[in-house]
Design a protein around this motif. Structure first.
Motif, PDB file in Angstrom:
ATOM      1  N   THR A  52      47.903  19.697  61.437  1.00 55.26           N
ATOM      2  CA  THR A  52      48.762  20.463  60.536  1.00 55.26           C
ATOM      3  C   THR A  52      48.644  19.955  59.106  1.00 55.26           C
ATOM      4  OG1 THR A  52      50.311  20.910  62.320  1.00 55.26           O
ATOM      5  CG2 THR A  52      51.135  21.183  60.082  1.00 55.26           C
ATOM      6  N   ALA A  56      46.716  22.847  56.969  1.00 50.23           N
ATOM      7  CA  ALA A  56      47.747  23.802  56.547  1.00 50.23           C
ATOM      8  C   ALA A  56      48.002  23.672  55.056  1.00 50.23           C
ATOM      9  CB  ALA A  56      49.035  23.561  57.310  1.00 50.23           C
ATOM     10  N   SER A  57      48.113  24.818  54.419  1.00 52.41           N
ATOM     11  CA  SER A  57      48.453  24.869  52.999  1.00 52.41           C
ATOM     12  C   SER A  57      49.495  25.967  52.829  1.00 52.41           C
ATOM     13  CB  SER A  57      47.202  25.152  52.173  1.00 52.41           C
ATOM     14  OG  SER A  57      47.534  25.202  50.804  1.00 52.41           O
ATOM     15  N   GLY A  58      50.750  25.586  52.869  1.00 52.47           N
ATOM     16  CA  GLY A  58      51.828  26.578  52.831  1.00 52.47           C
ATOM     17  C   GLY A  58      51.841  27.363  54.129  1.00 52.47           C
ATOM     18  N   GLN A  59      51.676  28.673  54.029  1.00 54.36           N
ATOM     19  CA  GLN A  59      51.670  29.536  55.204  1.00 54.36           C
ATOM     20  C   GLN A  59      50.261  29.885  55.664  1.00 54.36           C
ATOM     21  OE1 GLN A  59      54.375  30.649  56.963  1.00 54.36           O
ATOM     22  NE2 GLN A  59      55.651  29.346  55.705  1.00 54.36           N
ATOM     23  N   THR A  60      49.248  29.317  55.051  1.00 52.74           N
ATOM     24  CA  THR A  60      47.863  29.646  55.382  1.00 52.74           C
ATOM     25  C   THR A  60      47.100  28.407  55.829  1.00 52.74           C
ATOM     26  OG1 THR A  60      47.112  29.285  53.111  1.00 52.74           O
ATOM     27  CG2 THR A  60      47.839  31.509  53.681  1.00 52.74           C
ATOM     28  N   LEU A  61      45.950  28.651  56.420  1.00 53.80           N
ATOM     29  CA  LEU A  61      45.047  27.572  56.782  1.00 53.80           C
ATOM     30  C   LEU A  61      44.003  27.418  55.680  1.00 53.80           C
ATOM     31  CD1 LEU A  61      44.453  28.263  60.568  1.00 53.80           C
ATOM     32  CD2 LEU A  61      45.929  26.548  59.537  1.00 53.80           C
ATOM     33  N   ALA A  62      43.644  26.188  55.368  1.00 55.98           N
ATOM     34  CA  ALA A  62      42.678  25.940  54.303  1.00 55.98           C
ATOM     35  C   ALA A  62      41.753  24.795  54.706  1.00 55.98           C
ATOM     36  CB  ALA A  62      43.404  25.582  53.013  1.00 55.98           C
ATOM     37  N   ASP A  64      39.681  22.177  52.869  1.00 53.98           N
ATOM     38  CA  ASP A  64      39.492  21.616  51.542  1.00 53.98           C
ATOM     39  C   ASP A  64      39.141  20.141  51.660  1.00 53.98           C
ATOM     40  OD1 ASP A  64      41.931  20.661  52.350  1.00 53.98           O
ATOM     41  OD2 ASP A  64      43.105  21.687  50.831  1.00 53.98           O
TER      42      ASP A  64
END
Length: 103
Positions: A52, A56-62, A64
């Motif tokens: 997670t 996870a980046s806020g409500q989205t998956l990223a 990075d």
């Protein structure tokens, strides 16, 4: 229900869970099945927390620089480096990824 109601309900559930642990017979807690299950749950919860925080980046998956840092730390753990080295390698890779322009 208001926010404070949810907070108090969460506190009550946490207290009841902890109290249940004290009220269980010790022979249940010392059984092999319980030990295997509790160790598997610990690993699963820690893995979910890492995934997670890494993707996870806020409500989205990223994907990075955190994903790169996780991969570098996994390689360092696989090579059986000391924990401090794993943390430094992960932080360095994340910093380099952000320096390269990854979010």
């Amino acid at each position: 229900m208001s926010l404070w109601g949810w907070i108090l309900a969460g506190c009550a559930v946490a207290f009841a869970t902890k109290l249940t642990g004290y009220l269980l017979p010790s022979r249940w807690l010392e059984s092999d099945g319980f030990r295997k299950t509790s160790s598997a749950l610990t690993i699963a919860l820690l893995s979910a927390l890492v995934a997670t925080n890494a993707f996870a980046s806020g409500q989205t998956l990223a994907v990075d620089s955190r994903a790169l840092a996780l991969a570098a730390a996994a390689v360092a753990l696989w090579r059986r480096l000391p924990f401090l080295a794993v943390v430094i390698i992960g932080a360095t890779v994340a910093a380099l990824g952000r320096l390269a322009g990854l979010p």
